[in-house]
Motif scaffolding. Structure first.
Motif, PDB file in Angstrom:
ATOM      1  N   TYR A  88       0.794  -1.229   0.000  1.00 22.74           N
ATOM      2  CA  TYR A  88       0.000   0.000   0.000  1.00 22.74           C
ATOM      3  C   TYR A  88       0.829   1.283   0.000  1.00 22.74           C
ATOM      4  CZ  TYR A  88      -3.482  -3.406   1.659  1.00 22.74           C
ATOM      5  OH  TYR A  88      -4.286  -4.497   1.823  1.00 22.74           O
ATOM      6  N   GLN A  89       1.766   1.408  -0.933  1.00 21.51           N
ATOM      7  CA  GLN A  89       2.658   2.556  -0.893  1.00 21.51           C
ATOM      8  C   GLN A  89       1.995   3.860  -1.318  1.00 21.51           C
ATOM      9  OE1 GLN A  89       6.472   1.560  -2.697  1.00 21.51           O
ATOM     10  NE2 GLN A  89       6.496  -0.405  -1.634  1.00 21.51           N
ATOM     11  N   ARG A  90       0.820   3.786  -1.914  1.00 25.75           N
ATOM     12  CA  ARG A  90       0.095   5.028  -2.221  1.00 25.75           C
ATOM     13  C   ARG A  90      -0.442   5.694  -0.954  1.00 25.75           C
ATOM     14  NH1 ARG A  90      -4.356   4.879  -6.268  1.00 25.75           N
ATOM     15  NH2 ARG A  90      -3.945   7.120  -6.362  1.00 25.75           N
ATOM     16  N   LEU A  91      -0.339   5.007   0.174  1.00 20.62           N
ATOM     17  CA  LEU A  91      -0.638   5.671   1.449  1.00 20.62           C
ATOM     18  C   LEU A  91       0.285   6.853   1.691  1.00 20.62           C
ATOM     19  CD1 LEU A  91      -1.119   2.723   3.989  1.00 20.62           C
ATOM     20  CD2 LEU A  91      -2.783   4.545   3.541  1.00 20.62           C
ATOM     21  N   LEU A  92       1.521   6.749   1.184  1.00 19.48           N
ATOM     22  CA  LEU A  92       2.540   7.747   1.498  1.00 19.48           C
ATOM     23  C   LEU A  92       2.702   8.797   0.411  1.00 19.48           C
ATOM     24  CD1 LEU A  92       3.861   4.760   2.748  1.00 19.48           C
ATOM     25  CD2 LEU A  92       5.111   6.604   3.883  1.00 19.48           C
ATOM     26  N   HIS A  93       2.292   8.467  -0.805  1.00 19.37           N
ATOM     27  CA  HIS A  93       2.439   9.407  -1.916  1.00 19.37           C
ATOM     28  C   HIS A  93       1.510   8.953  -3.030  1.00 19.37           C
ATOM     29  CE1 HIS A  93       4.314  11.423  -5.401  1.00 19.37           C
ATOM     30  NE2 HIS A  93       4.719  12.323  -4.511  1.00 19.37           N
ATOM     31  N   PRO A  94       0.899   9.877  -3.769  1.00 24.08           N
ATOM     32  CA  PRO A  94      -0.056   9.475  -4.810  1.00 24.08           C
ATOM     33  C   PRO A  94       0.510   8.517  -5.855  1.00 24.08           C
ATOM     34  CG  PRO A  94      -0.245  11.818  -4.372  1.00 24.08           C
ATOM     35  CD  PRO A  94       0.942  11.334  -3.598  1.00 24.08           C
ATOM     36  N   ARG A 318      11.717   0.365   5.647  1.00 21.48           N
ATOM     37  CA  ARG A 318      11.156   1.613   6.171  1.00 21.48           C
ATOM     38  C   ARG A 318      11.854   2.872   5.657  1.00 21.48           C
ATOM     39  NH1 ARG A 318      10.540  -1.886  10.749  1.00 21.48           N
ATOM     40  NH2 ARG A 318       8.382  -1.996  11.522  1.00 21.48           N
ATOM     41  N   PRO A 319      13.203   2.926   5.566  1.00 22.39           N
ATOM     42  CA  PRO A 319      13.812   4.167   5.074  1.00 22.39           C
ATOM     43  C   PRO A 319      13.319   4.575   3.684  1.00 22.39           C
ATOM     44  CG  PRO A 319      15.463   2.800   6.140  1.00 22.39           C
ATOM     45  CD  PRO A 319      14.226   1.961   6.035  1.00 22.39           C
ATOM     46  N   VAL A 320      13.033   3.590   2.831  1.00 21.83           N
ATOM     47  CA  VAL A 320      12.492   3.910   1.506  1.00 21.83           C
ATOM     48  C   VAL A 320      11.120   4.561   1.639  1.00 21.83           C
ATOM     49  CG1 VAL A 320      11.623   2.880  -0.634  1.00 21.83           C
ATOM     50  CG2 VAL A 320      13.816   2.141   0.302  1.00 21.83           C
ATOM     51  N   LEU A 321      10.305   4.046   2.556  1.00 18.60           N
ATOM     52  CA  LEU A 321       8.974   4.625   2.742  1.00 18.60           C
ATOM     53  C   LEU A 321       9.056   6.045   3.297  1.00 18.60           C
ATOM     54  CD1 LEU A 321       6.880   1.651   4.139  1.00 18.60           C
ATOM     55  CD2 LEU A 321       7.226   2.377   1.779  1.00 18.60           C
ATOM     56  N   TRP A 322       9.999   6.274   4.200  1.00 13.61           N
ATOM     57  CA  TRP A 322      10.157   7.638   4.703  1.00 13.61           C
ATOM     58  C   TRP A 322      10.562   8.567   3.560  1.00 13.61           C
ATOM     59  CZ3 TRP A 322       7.359   7.206   8.499  1.00 13.61           C
ATOM     60  CH2 TRP A 322       7.544   6.320   9.554  1.00 13.61           C
ATOM     61  N   GLY A 323      11.433   8.102   2.686  1.00 16.99           N
ATOM     62  CA  GLY A 323      11.787   8.922   1.530  1.00 16.99           C
ATOM     63  C   GLY A 323      10.594   9.203   0.655  1.00 16.99           C
ATOM     64  N   LEU A 324       9.763   8.187   0.422  1.00 18.87           N
ATOM     65  CA  LEU A 324       8.563   8.368  -0.392  1.00 18.87           C
ATOM     66  C   LEU A 324       7.629   9.377   0.242  1.00 18.87           C
ATOM     67  CD1 LEU A 324       6.880   7.364  -2.837  1.00 18.87           C
ATOM     68  CD2 LEU A 324       5.938   5.600  -1.326  1.00 18.87           C
ATOM     69  N   GLY A 325       7.437   9.268   1.559  1.00 19.96           N
ATOM     70  CA  GLY A 325       6.547  10.196   2.233  1.00 19.96           C
ATOM     71  C   GLY A 325       7.085  11.610   2.281  1.00 19.96           C
ATOM     72  N   ALA A 326       8.399  11.741   2.385  1.00 24.53           N
ATOM     73  CA  ALA A 326       9.003  13.074   2.493  1.00 24.53           C
ATOM     74  C   ALA A 326       9.074  13.789   1.156  1.00 24.53           C
ATOM     75  CB  ALA A 326      10.408  12.956   3.077  1.00 24.53           C
ATOM     76  N   GLY A 327       9.302  13.050   0.070  1.00 19.66           N
ATOM     77  CA  GLY A 327       9.521  13.738  -1.194  1.00 19.66           C
ATOM     78  C   GLY A 327       9.218  12.935  -2.439  1.00 19.66           C
ATOM     79  N   GLY A 328       8.373  11.907  -2.339  1.00 24.14           N
ATOM     80  CA  GLY A 328       8.033  11.137  -3.528  1.00 24.14           C
ATOM     81  C   GLY A 328       9.249  10.470  -4.140  1.00 24.14           C
ATOM     82  N   GLU A 329       9.283  10.447  -5.458  1.00 26.19           N
ATOM     83  CA  GLU A 329      10.400   9.811  -6.158  1.00 26.19           C
ATOM     84  C   GLU A 329      11.734  10.427  -5.771  1.00 26.19           C
ATOM     85  OE1 GLU A 329      11.996   9.283 -10.771  1.00 26.19           O
ATOM     86  OE2 GLU A 329       9.884   9.726 -10.402  1.00 26.19           O
ATOM     87  N   ALA A 330      11.780  11.757  -5.667  1.00 24.75           N
ATOM     88  CA  ALA A 330      13.026  12.425  -5.290  1.00 24.75           C
ATOM     89  C   ALA A 330      13.449  12.025  -3.878  1.00 24.75           C
ATOM     90  CB  ALA A 330      12.862  13.942  -5.378  1.00 24.75           C
ATOM     91  N   GLY A 331      12.478  11.813  -2.997  1.00 21.11           N
ATOM     92  CA  GLY A 331      12.809  11.406  -1.640  1.00 21.11           C
ATOM     93  C   GLY A 331      13.408  10.013  -1.588  1.00 21.11           C
TER      94      GLY A 331
END
Length: 371
Positions: A88-94, A318-331
């Motif tokens: 469910y990674q769209r929870l963190l970014h569209p 988890r670190p990948v998910l934090w990146g996704l939540g913080a800045g999408g692909e760039a994160g």
């Protein structure tokens, strides 16, 4: 939001990215990502166990050309890291899994698509790069095998069967939050993913856990592994192995790799930290299959520790998910860039010009509570 964006852009380590994500994500989503099962004993122990592992560096070695290049499942990668499967990674970014897949492709590392992905695998493999498919054994085994075939047809390069989830561990943060999925997030690979099963209130519990209980099989056995091995020509990986005896049996069943993992502290609370289980598993399989590590990796030094203890590589969750939540692909790209920089730094300072040399380093495991 602007302050969070600045914190993400200026991140000097993965913990900085996590703080940036925490500033922008809803509390329920933060808990869904960060939380573990039960009292979170194993969740905390994963990190503490890494911090007890000390590497003995070698000196007077030429590290002027230090590379993180490696191989995973027989294919070249730019560092011995794969992105772990997470639902469910769209929870963190569209853009969810699509954003992570693009960042992983750019970083030259595999991206593992979850059975519970919020984007179908065909859209993810279209991004390019190395894609692995993680499979949960479903109540109808034929549907699980169909998913494996679908992944192979879509261009996946490996199938990873998760073997430590007969049902979802009791994740108290989600229970207390009565966590449900928003309307725009569903399990794209499951027919019932179009229903509201993920989102309906479940008494005082988690709707996601209730839906998982309805969907996953608690009868996954070694016979299931044999069925899956017959079903696909792709490399087969078992994720969630902590026992040396189970690792040996996996190798005997023709499995190409095992992932030493306690599911990031999200299944059996009180399970051994993955990094502590790793050396015995490596010794037991004796090269008959690859051994990867998952759970608790938070930086390049952790990757070095895992390599020194015999792992061929690690999975990063988890670190990948934090990146996704913080800045999408760039994160996500920033997380993987930081990890590559930290790993190269750790290798060179340990006297290793490449990843293979790290496997010859001596380690000391110390009880930090001792006087």
């Amino acid at each position: 939001m602007r302050a969070a964006a600045r914190e993400f852009e200026e991140a000097g380590c993965l913990a900085d990215v996590e703080r940036a994500a925490a500033a922008v994500l809803p509390a329920g989503v933060r808990d869904f990502v960060a939380g573990g099962s039960g009292a979170e004993t194993t969740l905390d122990a994963n990190r503490a166990a890494f911090d007890r592992v000390f590497v003995v560096p070698r000196v007077l070695r030429d590290v002027s050309r230090c590379t993180t290049d490696a191989t995973l499942l027989g294919r070249p990668v730019r560092m011995p890291v794969a992105v772990a499967p997470v639902a469910y990674q769209r929870l963190l970014h569209p853009e969810g899994e699509l954003a992570v897949a693009r960042a992983a492709e750019r970083a030259g590392v595999p991206f593992t698509v979850s059975t519970m992905s919020s984007v179908p695998i065909e859209r993810i493999t279209a991004v390019g790069g190395a894609v692995w498919f993680q499979l949960y054994w479903l109540r109808e085994p034929g549907r699980a095998l169909d998913l494996a075939r679908r992944a192979e047809d879509a261009g996946a390069r490996a199938v990873m069967l998760t073997v430590d989830v007969p049902w979802m561990g009791r994740r108290l943060r989600d229970v207390r939050n009565r966590f449900t999925l928003p309307d725009h997030v569903r399990a794209a690979h499951l027919a019932e993913g179009t229903s509201t099963a993920h989102r309906r209130p479940c008494g005082a519990g988690s709707a996601v856990a209730a839906h998982t209980g309805e969907t996953f099989s608690s009868a996954v056995t070694w016979s299931s592994v044999a069925e899956l091995r017959e079903c696909t020509r792709l490399p087969l990986v078992l994720k969630g192995v902590l026992s040396p005896q189970d690792a040996v049996r996996a190798a005997e069943c023709g499995v190409d790799a095992v992932v030493v993992s306690n599911h990031g502290g999200r299944q059996l609370d009180g399970a051994v930290p993955s990094i502590e289980a790793l050396p015995e598993v490596v010794s037991a399989v004796a090269g008959r299959c690859e051994v990867l590590l998952d759970s608790g990796v938070r930086g390049g030094t952790d990757v070095l520790r895992a390599l020194a203890l015999g792992a061929g590589g690690v999975l990063l969750g988890r670190p990948v998910l934090w990146g996704l939540g913080a800045g999408g692909e760039a994160g996500v790209s920033r997380v993987l860039e930081l990890l590559a920089e930290e790993l190269r730094d750790a290798l060179g300072l340990a006297g290793c010009s490449d990843v293979s040399a790290a496997g010859h380093l001596r380690t000391v495991v110390r009880n930090l509570r001792a006087p």
